[in-house]
Enzyme design. Sequence first.
Site, PDB file in Angstrom:
ATOM      1  N   ILE A 108     -30.194  22.854 -13.910  1.00  0.00           N
ATOM      2  CA  ILE A 108     -30.505  21.739 -13.016  1.00  0.00           C
ATOM      3  C   ILE A 108     -30.520  20.499 -13.907  1.00  0.00           C
ATOM      4  O   ILE A 108     -31.083  20.509 -15.002  1.00  0.00           O
ATOM      5  CB  ILE A 108     -31.860  21.949 -12.301  1.00  0.00           C
ATOM      6  N   SER A 109     -29.857  19.442 -13.463  1.00  0.00           N
ATOM      7  CA  SER A 109     -29.658  18.276 -14.316  1.00  0.00           C
ATOM      8  C   SER A 109     -30.951  17.526 -14.615  1.00  0.00           C
ATOM      9  O   SER A 109     -31.929  17.590 -13.863  1.00  0.00           O
ATOM     10  CB  SER A 109     -28.664  17.312 -13.669  1.00  0.00           C
ATOM     11  N   GLN A 110     -30.923  16.821 -15.722  1.00  0.00           N
ATOM     12  CA  GLN A 110     -32.004  15.915 -16.107  1.00  0.00           C
ATOM     13  C   GLN A 110     -32.260  14.925 -14.962  1.00  0.00           C
ATOM     14  O   GLN A 110     -31.327  14.350 -14.406  1.00  0.00           O
ATOM     15  CB  GLN A 110     -31.572  15.168 -17.368  1.00  0.00           C
TER      16      GLN A 110
END
Length: 259
Positions: A108-110
Amino acid sequence: MTVGSLPAPLVKPSAPRPLLPILVAAIALALPCSITAADDALAPQRADMVREIAAVAAAAAAQSGRHAIDPRVMAVMGQVPRHEFVPDAQKPHAYENRPLPIGHGQTISQPYIVALMTDLMMVKPGDTVLEIGTGSGYQAAVLTGLARAVYTIEIIEPLGRHACDRLKRLAYRQVACKVGDGYYGWDEHAPYDAIVVTAAASHVPPPLIRQLKPGGRMVIPVGAQFLTQYLLLVEKSEDGTVSTRQILPVRFVPLVGKH
């Protein structure tokens, strides 16, 4: 899905400032009603995350060209329960400004990158948005607070199935999802006002350019895995002319498929 986007500048978040109360209330009304007591208890952590996003955005402005994230985007980031979109072992870290593993070699992206990519799309309330790379469903959930409809594609079947179930459970009704090769887009619902790709391609996929509406914007990381990648903003003018602009260096998992 980032595996470690450009290292966040080492900045100390500024003193807490209130988000626009009326805007936050309006966004909250637009989001699903399945807010639990646990979500409410974690609201301060989400607020801290939003403040850190703002601080990182200001520090990275020289690279990104964005001195601040749209308040609408920030309000949604402060409402969507990121802890619902990470594995149990990662929940204590859900509101840290960093990517987290979600299984199957994906992340899951920053939060800052999610906010920046969403901001660059300039999504309006009546827009239809396509997402390539559903992952855990977090980016799609954020987009539902801004767009009329969101279509999202995931090539990894278990991730796509679980993300779709999760979005339904959390009552994100503006989202339609499917398992498939995102390189080819979702022609059935095209054209799209905005497209976001959450995995790095070697080039901008021509099918996605075709499915982008004139006047639309696409945000996509381009570059080889383990080498330099850049987040690109792709814009299609009203006459169909396509232009691209580098935003900042990033590091994403590769866009996989049979292309």
